[in-house]
Enzyme design. Structure first.
Site, short mmCIF file in Angstrom:
data_model
loop_
_atom_site.label_atom_id
_atom_site.label_comp_id
_atom_site.label_asym_id
_atom_site.label_seq_id
_atom_site.Cartn_x
_atom_site.Cartn_y
_atom_site.Cartn_z
N HIS A 98 3.85 -2.63 6.06
CA HIS A 98 3.62 -1.36 5.33
C HIS A 98 3.28 -1.68 3.86
O HIS A 98 3.97 -1.26 2.93
CB HIS A 98 4.91 -0.54 5.43
CG HIS A 98 4.80 0.91 5.15
ND1 HIS A 98 4.39 1.41 3.94
CD2 HIS A 98 5.07 1.98 5.92
CE1 HIS A 98 4.43 2.73 3.97
NE2 HIS A 98 4.84 3.11 5.17
N GLU A 120 -1.72 -0.39 5.59
CA GLU A 120 -0.79 -1.00 6.53
C GLU A 120 -1.55 -1.55 7.74
O GLU A 120 -2.49 -0.93 8.21
CB GLU A 120 0.22 0.06 6.99
CG GLU A 120 0.85 0.79 5.80
CD GLU A 120 1.57 2.07 6.20
OE1 GLU A 120 2.12 2.12 7.31
OE2 GLU A 120 1.56 3.02 5.41
O1 TA6 Z 1 3.10 4.84 6.95
C1 TA6 Z 1 3.06 6.09 6.41
C2 TA6 Z 1 4.42 6.72 6.49
O2 TA6 Z 1 4.87 6.77 7.82
C3 TA6 Z 1 4.33 8.10 5.84
O3 TA6 Z 1 4.40 9.16 6.75
C4 TA6 Z 1 5.39 8.07 4.77
O4 TA6 Z 1 6.42 8.91 4.88
C5 TA6 Z 1 5.65 6.60 4.56
O5 TA6 Z 1 5.35 5.95 5.76
C6 TA6 Z 1 6.93 6.12 3.92
O6 TA6 Z 1 8.04 6.19 4.76
P1 TA6 Z 1 9.48 5.85 4.18
O7 TA6 Z 1 10.42 5.94 5.35
O8 TA6 Z 1 9.41 4.46 3.61
O9 TA6 Z 1 9.76 6.87 3.12
#
Ligand code: TA6
Length: 297
Positions: free
Chosen positions: A166, A270
């Site tokens: 990510h 990502e």
């Molecule tokens: O990868 C995108 C995502 O799934 C978004 O929907 C967003 O909420 C982000 O990841 C961050 O997630 P987190 O749990 O780290 O706040």
């Protein structure tokens, strides 16, 4: 009260293990060029990738917690075995909130420095995900940052998982960046009830909240960062999908571990297997990799 973010550090070439923020164990790889990578064993989380000039190419939130119970906000969180809230597990799974072991490190003949971290099942993971597994994550630093992730099913039953890196990139100004290489690719738009459509743009600019999975994306993408006069090259293998994410204004305010204005300086690109989970039979192993490098625009 804000967490105690004091860190103790040493400087030097090669590999050091020390204590990072809030006493969490940390590994720092330094290349002969002066480039460096910082990895927290909490989540096997790469929190910094600095070039020869000491500039961090990854974004790390000033509000990030460095606590065992929380993921770090920024850098490269490892998402496993669930992406986002697409299942019953904690959001983005548990790899990012477990402490990994350092199992190998060293220097290759070409000067590349590396560290390999490992996570296996433990009573906490078994309680919520009843499978035996071994995750290995190798982080290699040369003139690029190359990471390789593998999952082995060490149990007696098949399991399925999603996996992603990510990655948060540090950009000069979100309004001046563009993603290149996704035209014609099918996307799932998380902000519009997961509607599926084809990307029509050659240059994807950011003008609001963005949360999209590009399914079966090409293996080479470019993030153009005009504000920094640079391009970031993202090369993946064994990983089918790409997500682009920026929380923009309202979501940033709601995120307690993220500064209200920080959306302007970051974007997540990502790489992973998200749209179609991977099924591993007992003894089987999956592997995927992503390489990040930088060029000037
Ligand atoms: O990868 C995108 C995502 O799934 C978004 O929907 C967003 O909420 C982000 O990841 C961050 O997630 P987190 O749990 O780290 O706040």
């Amino acid at each position: 009260m804000k967490p105690d973010r004091r860190a103790t550090s040493q400087s030097g070439m090669g590999i050091i293990q020390d204590t990072g923020l809030n006493g969490l164990p940390r590994i720092v790889l330094t290349h002969s060029s002066g480039a460096s990578v910082e990895i927290y064993r909490h989540g096997a989380h790469v929190t910094a990738w600095k070039n020869e000039g000491g500039e961090n190419l990854l974004f790390l939130s000033r509000e990030s917690r460095f606590e065992r119970s929380h993921p770090i906000r920024g850098g490269i969180p490892v998402v496993f075995p669930q992406f986002s809230d697409e299942g019953a597990l904690p959001k983005h799974g548990f790899a990012r909130t477990n402490e990994w072991a350092l199992v190998k490190n060293g220097q290759l003949s070409d000067g590349t420095v590396f560290a390999t971290l490992r996570l296996e099942e433990n009573p906490d993971t078994i309680r919520i995900w009843p499978h035996r597994f071994a995750l290995e994550y190798s982080v290699r630093l040369s003139d690029a940052l190359a990471v390789r992730l593998s999952v082995t099913n060490t149990g007696d039953n098949p399991f399925r998982f999603q996996i992603a890196l990510h990655t948060y990139f540090q950009v000069a100004d979100i309004r001046l960046i563009a993603m290149l290489g996704l035209r014609g690719i099918e996307l799932v738009d998380g902000l519009r009830q997961n509607v599926r459509e084809k990307e029509t743009r050659e240059r994807i600019a950011f003008e609001g909240e963005t949360d999209r999975v590009y399914v079966q994306a090409p293996n080479r993408l470019i993030l153009s960062d005009a504000g920094h006069h640079r391009e970031l090259y993202i090369e993946k293998s064994g990983m089918n999908d790409v997500v682009i994410w920026n929380p923009w204004i309202d979501k940033s305010v709601k995120m307690e571990d993220f500064g209200d204005d920080e959306y302007q300086r970051m974007v997540c690109v990502e790489t992973g297997n998200i749209a179609v989970p991977i099924v591993l039979s007992p003894g089987a192993r999956w592997e995927g990799a992503t390489k990040f490098s930088v060029g000037s625009e």
